[in-house]
Design an enzyme around this catalytic site. Structure first.
Site, short mmCIF file in Angstrom:
data_model
loop_
_atom_site.label_atom_id
_atom_site.label_comp_id
_atom_site.label_asym_id
_atom_site.label_seq_id
_atom_site.Cartn_x
_atom_site.Cartn_y
_atom_site.Cartn_z
N PRO A 88 11.22 -54.12 62.05
CA PRO A 88 12.46 -54.76 61.58
C PRO A 88 13.56 -54.76 62.64
O PRO A 88 14.54 -55.49 62.52
CB PRO A 88 12.87 -53.92 60.36
CG PRO A 88 11.85 -52.87 60.19
CD PRO A 88 10.87 -52.92 61.29
N GLU A 115 7.16 -44.55 58.61
CA GLU A 115 8.55 -44.71 59.06
C GLU A 115 8.62 -45.38 60.43
O GLU A 115 9.68 -45.79 60.89
CB GLU A 115 9.24 -43.34 59.15
CG GLU A 115 9.30 -42.58 57.83
CD GLU A 115 9.97 -43.37 56.73
OE1 GLU A 115 11.11 -43.83 56.94
OE2 GLU A 115 9.35 -43.54 55.65
N ARG A 152 -0.08 -72.51 66.06
CA ARG A 152 0.26 -73.92 65.95
C ARG A 152 0.70 -74.53 67.27
O ARG A 152 0.66 -75.74 67.45
CB ARG A 152 1.34 -74.14 64.89
CG ARG A 152 0.89 -73.65 63.50
CD ARG A 152 1.88 -73.93 62.41
NE ARG A 152 1.97 -75.36 62.14
CZ ARG A 152 2.90 -76.15 62.62
NH1 ARG A 152 3.86 -75.67 63.37
NH2 ARG A 152 2.89 -77.43 62.35
N ASP A 166 7.63 -81.35 62.86
CA ASP A 166 7.92 -80.29 61.92
C ASP A 166 9.38 -79.93 61.82
O ASP A 166 10.14 -80.16 62.75
CB ASP A 166 7.19 -79.01 62.35
CG ASP A 166 5.80 -78.99 61.80
OD1 ASP A 166 5.63 -79.49 60.68
OD2 ASP A 166 4.91 -78.48 62.49
N1 4GX Z 1 9.30 -57.66 60.60
N2 4GX Z 1 8.07 -53.49 58.84
C1 4GX Z 1 6.77 -52.15 60.46
C2 4GX Z 1 6.84 -49.70 60.34
C3 4GX Z 1 7.55 -49.62 61.64
C4 4GX Z 1 8.89 -49.25 61.76
C5 4GX Z 1 9.47 -49.19 63.01
C6 4GX Z 1 7.40 -49.87 63.94
C7 4GX Z 1 8.72 -49.48 64.10
C8 4GX Z 1 8.85 -55.73 59.67
C9 4GX Z 1 9.63 -56.90 59.57
C10 4GX Z 1 8.90 -54.58 58.73
C11 4GX Z 1 8.35 -52.30 58.07
C12 4GX Z 1 6.86 -53.42 59.65
C13 4GX Z 1 8.26 -51.04 58.90
N3 4GX Z 1 6.82 -49.93 62.73
N4 4GX Z 1 8.11 -55.85 60.74
N5 4GX Z 1 7.00 -50.97 59.62
N6 4GX Z 1 10.54 -57.18 58.65
O1 4GX Z 1 9.73 -54.60 57.86
O2 4GX Z 1 8.38 -57.03 61.32
#
Ligand code: 4GX
Length: 246
Positions: A88, A115, A152, A166
């Site tokens: 995120p 986490e 794509r 698109d």
């Molecule tokens: N867009 N998540 C990854 C675990 C995590 C946390 C920190 C690496 C570093 C998300 C998103 C997403 C939740 C995937 C936490 N991994 N990933 N996960 N929105 O929310 O890509």
């Protein structure tokens, strides 16, 4: 293009290869998607991939060793990929970012769970990518979204014309589409589309794109650079509005 994915849920990610144009692209050798199970790179009996966070706090953290062992194996086998971590905190995925990634010949996507991942794994990461501001339970769906959006833009996967038409490609939303029948429950296909007048069709489509973008995504509309067809379409749209108001 080569795409690698490393995850603790390989069966979940595998289905990305089984449907639609991506399945065809894999079959035609345009994209090679290989999915790896992180647990195969553990050395203990129980194949443990997580551990308690130093400093305490809730949740678990993914251990670094399986990733280090995986990178060692992977780069021996395929050389150095462009490494993405789904998180995120990453750079937001857009159509432009997807196109940029499609120009790489080799990407590797790391899927995090819990986490997050021990910070020292970031040593191998070139860029973090986020698919939006919401929290998911893991990086597998984001990895699949990245693969889908990037595929794509790999030449031959979808018709080039289709990519260019698109939504977002020209920072405008797509125009409406119709197919047969000409009429269903009193709802008709706009006359211009069956007229056979290609120029009129193009003008109508651009007007619809501009109208939809203005109403639904004013942020995109304001940023748009207007070409000659846009100007013609806007003037025609304005004229229509004015004559309806009279
Ligand atoms: N867009 N998540 C990854 C675990 C995590 C946390 C920190 C690496 C570093 C998300 C998103 C997403 C939740 C995937 C936490 N991994 N990933 N996960 N929105 O929310 O890509």
């Amino acid at each position: 293009m080569r795409v690698g994915v490393v995850t603790i849920f390989p069966d979940f990610v595998k289905v990305i290869k089984d449907y639609g144009v991506i399945a065809q692209a894999v079959e035609n050798g345009l994209i090679d998607i290989e999915i790896f199970n992180l647990r195969d790179f553990t050395t203990d009996k129980h194949k443990v991939v997580d551990d308690y966070p130093y400093g305490g706090g809730p949740g678990m953290v993914m251990k670094p060793e399986p990733f280090f062992r995986f990178f060692e194996f992977y780069s021996q086998k395929y050389g150095k990929p462009y490494v993405l971590l789904t998180s995120p905190q990453g750079r937001r995925l857009t159509n432009n970012f997807a196109q940029e990634l499609a120009s790489k010949e080799h990407i590797l996507i790391i899927c995090g769970r819990y986490e997050g991942i021990d910070e020292r794994v970031s040593h191998f990461v070139d860029e973090e990518v986020s698919i939006g501001d919401y929290v998911l339970t893991g990086g597998e769906l984001p990895a699949m979204v990245v693969i889908d959006a990037v595929s794509r833009f790999v030449p031959g996967v979808v018709e080039e014309e289709s990519v260019k038409n698109d939504s977002f490609y020209n920072d405008l939303l797509d125009h409406p589409h119709y197919t047969r029948p000409r009429e269903i429950e009193g709802l008709k296909v706009p006359e211009v589309l069956v007229s056979g007048n290609h120029e009129e069709v193009e003008l109508w489509r651009r007007k619809e794109s501009l109208k939809k973008t203005m109403l639904k995504r004013p942020d995109l509309f304001i940023k748009h650079t207007f070409d000659e067809l846009d100007k013609k379409a806007l003037i025609s749209l304005f004229r229509e509005l004015m004559s309806n108001a009279q």
